[in-house]
Motif scaffolding. Structure first.
Motif, PDB file in Angstrom:
ATOM      1  N   PRO A  76      66.423  -6.374  18.777  1.00  0.00           N
ATOM      2  CA  PRO A  76      67.079  -7.365  19.784  1.00  0.00           C
ATOM      3  C   PRO A  76      66.108  -7.765  20.898  1.00  0.00           C
ATOM      4  O   PRO A  76      66.024  -7.119  22.147  1.00  0.00           O
ATOM      5  CB  PRO A  76      67.990  -6.275  19.795  1.00  0.00           C
ATOM      6  CG  PRO A  76      66.948  -4.819  19.155  1.00  0.00           C
ATOM      7  CD  PRO A  76      66.282  -5.524  17.991  1.00  0.00           C
ATOM      8  N   PHE A  77      65.239  -7.839  20.667  1.00  0.00           N
ATOM      9  CA  PHE A  77      63.293  -8.614  22.002  1.00  0.00           C
ATOM     10  C   PHE A  77      63.828 -10.632  21.754  1.00  0.00           C
ATOM     11  O   PHE A  77      63.506 -11.295  20.228  1.00  0.00           O
ATOM     12  CB  PHE A  77      62.682  -7.727  21.346  1.00  0.00           C
ATOM     13  CG  PHE A  77      62.869  -6.793  21.286  1.00  0.00           C
ATOM     14  CD1 PHE A  77      63.193  -6.049  23.198  1.00  0.00           C
ATOM     15  CD2 PHE A  77      62.928  -5.995  20.629  1.00  0.00           C
ATOM     16  CE1 PHE A  77      63.269  -4.623  23.417  1.00  0.00           C
ATOM     17  CE2 PHE A  77      63.329  -4.529  21.211  1.00  0.00           C
ATOM     18  CZ  PHE A  77      62.987  -3.875  21.470  1.00  0.00           C
ATOM     19  N   PRO A  78      63.434 -10.910  22.702  1.00  0.00           N
ATOM     20  CA  PRO A  78      63.555 -12.070  22.583  1.00  0.00           C
ATOM     21  C   PRO A  78      61.270 -12.281  22.021  1.00  0.00           C
ATOM     22  O   PRO A  78      61.188 -11.410  21.619  1.00  0.00           O
ATOM     23  CB  PRO A  78      62.526 -12.473  24.465  1.00  0.00           C
ATOM     24  CG  PRO A  78      64.065 -11.859  24.999  1.00  0.00           C
ATOM     25  CD  PRO A  78      63.733 -10.637  24.043  1.00  0.00           C
ATOM     26  N   ASP A  79      61.436 -13.235  21.071  1.00  0.00           N
ATOM     27  CA  ASP A  79      60.566 -14.190  20.279  1.00  0.00           C
ATOM     28  C   ASP A  79      58.856 -13.421  21.106  1.00  0.00           C
ATOM     29  O   ASP A  79      57.849 -13.236  20.604  1.00  0.00           O
ATOM     30  CB  ASP A  79      60.543 -15.692  19.884  1.00  0.00           C
ATOM     31  CG  ASP A  79      61.745 -15.838  19.105  1.00  0.00           C
ATOM     32  OD1 ASP A  79      61.352 -14.228  17.712  1.00  0.00           O
ATOM     33  OD2 ASP A  79      62.022 -16.428  18.010  1.00  0.00           O
ATOM     34  N   ASN A  80      58.606 -14.503  22.682  1.00  0.00           N
ATOM     35  CA  ASN A  80      57.778 -13.642  23.721  1.00  0.00           C
ATOM     36  C   ASN A  80      57.574 -12.656  23.694  1.00  0.00           C
ATOM     37  O   ASN A  80      57.619 -12.703  25.059  1.00  0.00           O
ATOM     38  CB  ASN A  80      58.065 -15.279  24.158  1.00  0.00           C
ATOM     39  CG  ASN A  80      59.223 -15.091  25.476  1.00  0.00           C
ATOM     40  OD1 ASN A  80      60.028 -14.572  25.316  1.00  0.00           O
ATOM     41  ND2 ASN A  80      58.881 -16.185  26.445  1.00  0.00           N
ATOM     42  N   TYR A  81      58.354 -11.528  23.802  1.00  0.00           N
ATOM     43  CA  TYR A  81      58.617 -10.257  24.478  1.00  0.00           C
ATOM     44  C   TYR A  81      57.438  -9.346  23.908  1.00  0.00           C
ATOM     45  O   TYR A  81      57.001  -9.645  22.629  1.00  0.00           O
ATOM     46  CB  TYR A  81      60.016 -10.151  24.237  1.00  0.00           C
ATOM     47  CG  TYR A  81      60.209  -8.111  24.597  1.00  0.00           C
ATOM     48  CD1 TYR A  81      60.238  -7.838  26.284  1.00  0.00           C
ATOM     49  CD2 TYR A  81      59.460  -7.225  23.695  1.00  0.00           C
ATOM     50  CE1 TYR A  81      60.235  -6.385  26.369  1.00  0.00           C
ATOM     51  CE2 TYR A  81      59.176  -6.503  24.448  1.00  0.00           C
ATOM     52  CZ  TYR A  81      60.018  -5.785  25.902  1.00  0.00           C
ATOM     53  OH  TYR A  81      59.708  -4.294  25.879  1.00  0.00           O
TER      54      TYR A  81
END
Length: 417
Positions: free
Chosen positions: A143-148
């Protein structure tokens, strides 16, 4: 019923579309867990459920009706993880938002609950799974953005892990190979100038070169202790035959070498010779493991320059001696110097110093200005350049981290069989 015959305000509140709303915070939280979807309609005194979005976006709830509170909150465990931050502030790094349901109370419901719980928002958690921690993997949905990235990203930062620490005198010792090759080129040019001016006879140069080659051959075998001959399975008789074959072929083709470049202007010959000697210095093997190093190319360029200069000498005998001398100083002399450097470093330093002084003395007889400039060049290469290298190492800042390309360090040769 209240004391004194009055009616309880909570009992007079109109029921919500989904039934009577709980009054206590615990009951409101329980209702929030059971109701995972917001109701379609709201009564005057009903509780309104507002789901928060997942991720790190700012919670956006439906616009509150008149008389309702529009505040949005988080669960107590999420607030503690966020360090007590406000409801609309970003969460802590590595702690995702917990999807919750916000119960917004109307004004009548707040008055019914009492002043102690006025304007208090109660949230119920929808997902009961524990808080997930970010992992640096691509094969699992998170549940995180791809660039996190989290705060651990820069913990793997490394600086100058392959940097070498140099010592000044060690660098000066290694620079002797460059100074020695410059002196070889200088001695070759000075010798050619003497022969072209008629101040040096070809017979004298050939005799001196022959004696020097014999002494160098004996010295090489003494230092090497016969290890090189045993490894290559060569004897002194094989070396002598190779030398005789080279001398015979060079002497037989010397008239061709003399007339090889008659149709080319002298200025062009000098320019080509200078360019070839410069290439010889660039591609010479100074002991560095670089792609630009090519001993074969360096030697061929030096021999080509010697052929070009020999074609401008008076006789074919001069051309023969000049090419032979070029082979001695550009092929045999560096081999002896490398052997001295590996076996007897002190003797290598003494020989390099004497060779540089001889080159300066010969150049001084031709041009004093050129001798001064050549001496400054040798000092710059041997003393100033090592100092600059060591000083510049202090400003070296190479960073390495998880953004570098992956390197396969395992031996994969077994898969190729």
């Amino acid at each position: 019923m209240q004391k004194g015959g009055g009616e309880d305000p909570a009992s007079s509140r109109s029921p919500s579309p989904g039934g009577s709303a709980p009054h206590s915070p615990a009951e409101l939280r329980g209702a929030g867990r059971e109701r995972r979807a917001p109701p379609t309609g709201h009564g005057d005194g009903g509780a309104r459920l507002c789901p928060l979005r997942r991720g790190f976006q700012r919670p956006q709830c439906e616009q509150a009706a008149p008389g309702e509170s529009s505040a949005v909150g988080y669960l107590p465990e999420e607030a503690s993880a966020r360090g007590g931050a406000g409801p609309h502030e970003a969460t802590a790094t590595g702690v995702p938002r917990i999807p919750v349901l916000c119960l917004q109370h109307s004004q009548a419901h707040s008055e019914a609950i009492g002043p102690s719980t006025d304007r208090r928002m109660v949230c119920a958690q929808v997902a009961t799974s524990p808080t997930r921690r970010w992992q640096k993997v691509l094969y699992e949905r998170q549940p995180f953005p791809d660039n996190y990235v989290d705060q651990r990203f820069l913990e793997e930062l490394r600086k100058n892990i392959h940097a070498r620490q140099y010592q000044y005198w060690a660098v000066v010792f290694e620079s002797g190979a460059v100074a020695q090759q410059l002196c070889s080129v200088c001695v070759f040019v000075v010798t050619w100038w003497y022969m072209d001016a008629g101040m040096l006879s070809p017979q004298g140069l050939f005799g001196a070169g022959l004696v020097s080659s014999l002494l160098g051959y004996v010295l090489f075998n003494v230092i090497d202790a016969g290890v090189g001959q045993q490894g290559s399975r060569r004897t002194w008789w094989a070396d002598l035959k190779s030398t005789l074959v080279f001398i015979a072929f060079t002497y037989g083709f010397s008239p061709v070498l003399k007339t090889l470049t008659e149709s080319i202007s002298t200025d062009t010959i000098y320019a080509m010779s200078a360019f070839m000697l410069l290439g010889h210095l660039i591609f010479f093997d100074y002991g560095a493991n670089a792609a630009i190093v090519s001993s074969t190319l360096s030697l061929n360029m030096a021999i080509f320059a010697s052929v070009c200069l020999a074609s401008r000498l008076p006789r074919s005998m001069h051309a023969f001696v000049m090419v032979t001398f070029a082979m001695q100083i550009f092929a045999l002399w560096p081999m002896l110097q490398k052997k001295l450097k590996a076996q007897t470093p002190r003797c290598y330093v003494v020989v390099t110093t004497l060779f540089a002084l001889a080159a300066l003395a010969g150049l001084m007889t031709i041009s004093s200005v050129g001798a001064v400039l050549f001496a400054l060049l040798l000092l710059c290469i041997s003393c100033l350049c090592p100092y600059c290298l060591i000083r510049l190492q202090l400003f070296k800042d190479n960073i390495h981290g998880p953004w570098d390309e992956a390197e396969i360090k395992e031996d994969l040769s077994r898969f190729l069989m």
